[in-house]
Scaffold this active site. Structure first.
Site, mmCIF file in Angstrom:
data_model
loop_
_atom_site.group_PDB
_atom_site.id
_atom_site.type_symbol
_atom_site.label_atom_id
_atom_site.label_comp_id
_atom_site.label_asym_id
_atom_site.label_seq_id
_atom_site.Cartn_x
_atom_site.Cartn_y
_atom_site.Cartn_z
ATOM 1 N N ASP A 17 0.697 -1.175 -0.042
ATOM 2 C CA ASP A 17 -0.114 -0.090 -0.119
ATOM 3 C C ASP A 17 1.010 1.266 -0.167
ATOM 4 O OD1 ASP A 17 -2.077 -1.840 0.388
ATOM 5 O OD2 ASP A 17 -2.963 -0.917 1.743
ATOM 6 N N ARG A 97 -0.343 5.765 16.961
ATOM 7 C CA ARG A 97 -0.490 7.118 16.205
ATOM 8 C C ARG A 97 0.009 8.300 16.525
ATOM 9 N NH1 ARG A 97 -0.078 2.550 13.647
ATOM 10 N NH2 ARG A 97 -2.126 1.928 12.713
ATOM 11 N N SER A 180 -5.873 -8.392 7.873
ATOM 12 C CA SER A 180 -4.892 -7.459 8.050
ATOM 13 C C SER A 180 -4.578 -7.386 9.331
ATOM 14 C CB SER A 180 -5.483 -6.298 7.532
ATOM 15 O OG SER A 180 -6.559 -5.582 8.265
#
Length: 404
Positions: A17, A97, A180
């Site tokens: 990706d 994150r 995933s």
């Protein structure tokens, strides 16, 4: 569009990706791309990402080991709050994150980049977490989210684009992986594909990678101790360890005994529900140990206030508001309350269970002279009568009224 963005810092894993995104940024924006690959303990060799970026013509390549910073400055502060999202999720992906976003912005400043980019899709939470972090740290930054812009709307199109531009495609990508995964030192999340039906039981032999199932755990329990200083774990079985090394060791111990796997359906920030299977062996052991440590060191009022703050703290973190003033305010209160949370906890690990067997602290509020069932001279039991009557007063008044 080429004039809008001159240089962009891409959060780059080296996978299909983000490799496609890298080339797409060059083609679509005509921009110079800087890649940033963070080692957060995902367990993958990161040098292939560097080599792949070099092969794709990238000059500024950042590959950084952030494991210690991740655990010390993000995981441990979160655990001081005992944060659980919707009562079950230890926020393993959520807490990673903000650090990635922070480092991307720092690299953008170092390299003179005017934009940042990520590979999160338009359906998930991560796009929000990344972008709230970017904007909090650099309000005027330009953000590129290819999954919300391009026409590569399927895995087939993605692979066709990669092959057209000589981007290596792993063999398993042609056959579609069954789900995933996202990993860091705190947890591994598995979502999508074969896991999308919340009624279908997952194939744990296929899903689990950091731990065994409880059925396959040893038949003999293992007892360990964890030492704490000011709310943070510092040693296992008396051995002092750095934050990342300590969490790594707890992952090994918890994983060995089948501790820390949850199968949940959660509410994403954007509104949809999502089913996931999460492995958090070390974090689960740490969570139970911290609660035990607090049970003898925190005053009742402080502990209950923490429990009231926790859902709000967890929701803020889940939704991407790590850099918000309200999270920082709560963190200050939580850290203040952790100043006396020091001592040792003893635990027994056995077939998916984390059993507390002892706790001690130089700051313990537990007083055996007061709580004993034997005769004592420090607590007059007759005082309880007035205490109960005062607390019952409003109930008695209401009862009289209702009885009229």
């Amino acid at each position: 569009m080429s004039g809008d963005v001159k240089k962009v810092v891409l959060a780059y894993s080296g996978g299909l990706d983000t490799s496609v995104i890298l080339r797409w940024l060059q083609d679509h924006y005509g921009a110079e791309v800087v890649t940033f690959t963070a080692d957060l303990g995902q367990g993958e060799e990161l040098e292939p990402a560097r080599k792949k970026a070099e092969m794709l013509g990238i000059k500024d390549i950042y590959v950084e080991d952030l494991r210690e910073e991740f655990v010390r400055d993000y995981v441990f502060p979160m655990f001081r709050a005992n944060a659980l999202y919707e009562g079950t999720y230890l926020l393993g992906t959520s807490v990673a994150r903000p650090l990635i976003a922070k480092r991307q912005i720092e690299i953008a400043k170092e390299t003179g980049a005017d934009a940042v980019a990520h590979g999160a899709t338009g359906k998930g939470n991560d796009q929000v977490r990344f972008e709230l972090g970017y904007y909090a740290l650099k309000p005027d930054i330009k953000i590129i989210a290819p999954w919300r812009e391009w026409d590569l709307t399927s895995r087939t199109k993605l692979i066709e684009y990669a092959e057209k531009h000589q981007i290596p495609v792993p063999k398993d990508k042609h056959g579609e992986p069954p789900f995933s995964q996202d990993a860091n030192l705190l947890h591994i999340s598995s979502e999508g594909k074969m896991l999308e039906d919340p009624w279908e039981a997952p194939d744990m032999d296929l899903v689990l990678s950091r731990m065994v199932s409880p059925e396959k755990a040893p038949d003999k329990a293992e007892e360990i101790t964890i030492d704490f200083e000011k709310g943070d774990p510092t040693a296992i079985n008396g051995e002092k360890l750095s934050p990342a090394a300590l969490l790594t060791r707890l992952n090994e111990l918890g994983g060995k005994h089948g501790i820390g796997c949850i199968d949940i359906v959660e509410n994403r920030f954007i509104g949809m529900k999502s089913r996931g299977v999460y492995e958090t062996p070390g974090g689960t052991v740490l969570f139970h140990a911290r609660r035990a440590m607090e049970s003898i060191t925190l005053d009742r009022g402080a502990m209950h206030l923490k429990d009231e703050l926790m859902p709000r703290y967890a929701e803020l973190l889940y939704n991407g508001f790590w850099f918000s003033p309200e999270r920082e305010m709560m963190q200050a209160a939580i850290d203040k309350g952790s100043e006396l949370v020091s001592g040792s906890v003893r635990l027994k690990l056995y077939k998916g269970n984390c059993i507390i067997t002892g706790r001690k602290s130089p700051n313990s509020l537990y007083d055996a002279d007061i709580v004993t069932f034997e005769e004592d001279t420090v607590y007059d039991q007759r005082d309880a009568e007035g205490f109960i009557k005062l607390n019952a007063l409003r109930l008695r008044l209401r009862g009289r009224l209702q009885g009229r």
